[in-house]
Structures are given as structure tokens and as C-alpha cells.
Scaffold this active site. Structure first.
Site, PDB file in Angstrom:
ATOM      1  N   HIS A 192       7.769   3.177   8.215  1.00  0.00           N
ATOM      2  CA  HIS A 192       8.922   2.286   7.929  1.00  0.00           C
ATOM      3  C   HIS A 192      10.090   2.877   8.625  1.00  0.00           C
ATOM      4  CE1 HIS A 192       6.529  -0.900   5.640  1.00  0.00           C
ATOM      5  NE2 HIS A 192       5.934  -0.531   6.753  1.00  0.00           N
ATOM      6  N   GLU A 222      13.050   2.822   6.883  1.00  0.00           N
ATOM      7  CA  GLU A 222      13.479   3.532   5.604  1.00  0.00           C
ATOM      8  C   GLU A 222      12.970   4.945   5.371  1.00  0.00           C
ATOM      9  OE1 GLU A 222      12.108   0.571   5.875  1.00  0.00           O
ATOM     10  OE2 GLU A 222      13.274  -0.841   4.718  1.00  0.00           O
ATOM     11  N   CYS A 247      10.236  -3.044   1.730  1.00  0.00           N
ATOM     12  CA  CYS A 247       9.239  -3.388   1.235  1.00  0.00           C
ATOM     13  C   CYS A 247       9.087  -2.368  -0.223  1.00  0.00           C
ATOM     14  CB  CYS A 247       7.802  -3.168   2.285  1.00  0.00           C
ATOM     15  SG  CYS A 247       7.509  -1.473   2.545  1.00  0.00           S
ATOM     16  N   CYS A 277       8.950   1.159   0.634  1.00  0.00           N
ATOM     17  CA  CYS A 277      10.089   1.670   0.738  1.00  0.00           C
ATOM     18  C   CYS A 277      11.121   1.835  -0.361  1.00  0.00           C
ATOM     19  CB  CYS A 277      10.744   0.973   2.144  1.00  0.00           C
ATOM     20  SG  CYS A 277       9.940   1.345   3.814  1.00  0.00           S
TER      21      CYS A 277
HETATM   22  O1  LIG Z   1      10.550  -2.167   4.592  1.00  0.00           O
HETATM   23  C1  LIG Z   1       9.884  -2.200   5.547  1.00  0.00           C
HETATM   24  C2  LIG Z   1       9.298  -3.476   5.984  1.00  0.00           C
HETATM   25  C3  LIG Z   1       8.423  -3.180   7.243  1.00  0.00           C
HETATM   26  N1  LIG Z   1       8.742  -2.446   8.150  1.00  0.00           N
HETATM   27  C4  LIG Z   1       8.399  -2.530   9.331  1.00  0.00           C
HETATM   28  C5  LIG Z   1       6.597  -2.355   9.596  1.00  0.00           C
HETATM   29  C6  LIG Z   1       6.311  -2.977  10.666  1.00  0.00           C
HETATM   30  O2  LIG Z   1       6.258  -2.472  11.932  1.00  0.00           O
HETATM   31  C7  LIG Z   1       7.330  -4.130  10.921  1.00  0.00           C
HETATM   32  C8  LIG Z   1       7.181  -5.551  10.390  1.00  0.00           C
HETATM   33  O3  LIG Z   1       6.143  -6.073  11.522  1.00  0.00           O
HETATM   34  P1  LIG Z   1       5.840  -7.635  11.416  1.00  0.00           P
HETATM   35  O4  LIG Z   1       5.190  -7.802  12.784  1.00  0.00           O
HETATM   36  O5  LIG Z   1       7.126  -8.341  11.308  1.00  0.00           O
HETATM   37  O6  LIG Z   1       4.815  -7.879  10.202  1.00  0.00           O
HETATM   38  O7  LIG Z   1       8.466  -3.688  10.002  1.00  0.00           O
HETATM   39  C9  LIG Z   1       9.728  -1.497   7.916  1.00  0.00           C
HETATM   40  O8  LIG Z   1      10.267  -0.648   8.930  1.00  0.00           O
HETATM   41  N2  LIG Z   1      10.280  -1.395   6.549  1.00  0.00           N
END
Ligand SMILES: O=c1ccn([C@H]2C[C@H](O)[C@@H](COP(=O)(O)O)O2)c(=O)[nH]1
Length: 169
Positions: A102, A104, A128, A131
Site C-alpha cells: 500500500h 502508506e 485501511c 496502513c
Molecule cells: O490504505 C490503503 C488502501 C488501499 N490501497 C491500495 C490497494 C489497492 O491497490 C488499491 C485499492 O484498489 P481497489 O481496486 O480500489 O480495491 O488501493 C492503499 O494503497 N492504501
């Protein structure tokens, strides 16, 4: 720094449906007047090679005086060039989620300082739960975000519980 801020605010970014509108709702005019680091996070997210529309995320970490310590975007682990980017396969091993780093996490690991204690992290998508753990453990004290499109998910709800409990603004 002021010069950089001016350049950032001049960047014309493609409208993807949630960035600017959400920012306007969340921050109103203060967003444009005061927070170019969110712009930087949003620019960084376009470095991500994840698919457009929903999958690109950027993060930017800065000191209290706004100097940038680091940036990061979501991407596959270094040298892992053959992992799947899809997300619809019934087999979780064929989906990107179990592999991708991710934004972060990458921003914290990419730092050009000893640590990121008391820094602010600017993110294009609300962090999330995983993170949030990285943010808390790294000593970051504030989270600024653009979009919160997964706000109803257990992961983001857990993230908010942890961030609040840890006293992160
Ligand atoms: O805190 C976060 C949450 C998610 N991500 C990244 C992980 C995925 O590559 C995308 C989300 O993809 P979707 O197709 O929208 O589900 O975002 C993150 O970097 N940091």
C-alpha cells in the site's frame, strides 16, 4: 518550498470522479488554500501502475513545518514483476490484494529521514486497517485524506477505531 507549492497547484490532473469533488466536500476552500501536500499525494498516486479509475493511491509524509520526508504509491513489491493485478478471481492468490504494497507502507519505508515521528501523512484514500497500524507504529501524528470510498468497510472502520484510540488526528 513556496515555489514547489506553486508548481503543485498548477498541475492539471485528470478528473476521476472522486478526487476533487470529495476534497471539496471534505475541505472546502481551505483545501486549495492550505494543503498542497494533499495535491502532492494525489500527484504521486498517478505514478502507481495499478489500473486507473479506482486502483491508484498516493501518500506523502511531511514534517510539521511542511517539509516533505517521503512519498509512496501502491505497487507490487520490488522485483516482483509477474504478480496478478486483477481483483475478480475467486482464487485469492490470483488477485492483487494479497501482494500489493500500500501507498502508506511504501511512503513510510521510503523516508529520507531517521524516522517519521510527529509527521503528517497526506493520502489520496483513507488508510485501511493495515496502513493504520503502520501509521501508528511509525509515530505519525496526523492523517489528511482526499477520499473515503471504503468508509463502510470493516477495514476502514477498524482503521478509524485504531487511529482514534492512538490519538491520531
Ligand atoms: O490504505 C490503503 C488502501 C488501499 N490501497 C491500495 C490497494 C489497492 O491497490 C488499491 C485499492 O484498489 P481497489 O481496486 O480500489 O480495491 O488501493 C492503499 O494503497 N492504501
Amino acid at each position: 518550498m513556496h515555489h514547489e507549492d506553486t508548481k503543485e497547484s498548477q498541475v492539471v490532473l485528470p478528473e476521476q470522479g472522486w478526487g476533487y469533488e470529495t476534497a471539496r466536500r471534505n475541505f472546502g476552500t481551505d483545501f486549495y488554500a492550505g494543503d498542497s501536500k494533499l495535491e502532492r499525494a494525489r500527484v504521486v498516486m498517478f505514478h502507481s501502475s495499478m489500473e486507473k479509475q479506482c486502483g491508484q493511491v498516493g501518500a506523502c509524509i511531511a514534517y510539521e513545518d511542511k517539509r516533505i520526508v517521503s512519498t509512496g504509491y501502491n505497487d507490487m513489491p520490488n522485483n516482483c514483476d509477474n504478480l496478478p493485478w486483477g481483483k475478480g478471481d475467486p482464487d485469492k492468490l490470483n488477485n492483487k490484494y494479497v501482494y500489493v504494497c500500500h501507498a502508506e507502507l511504501n511512503a513510510v519505508l521510503n523516508k529520507n529521514s531517521t524516522d517519521v515521528k510527529n509527521c503528517t501523512i497526506y493520502v489520496s484514500l483513507f488508510p485501511c486497517n493495515e496502513c493504520a497500524k503502520v501509521i501508528i507504529q511509525s509515530g505519525i501524528k496526523k492523517v489528511m485524506y482526499y477520499a473515503d470510498k471504503y468508509q463502510d468497510s470493516p477495514k476502514v472502520k477498524a482503521s478509524k477505531i485504531m487511529l482514534e484510540e492512538a490519538g491520531i488526528k
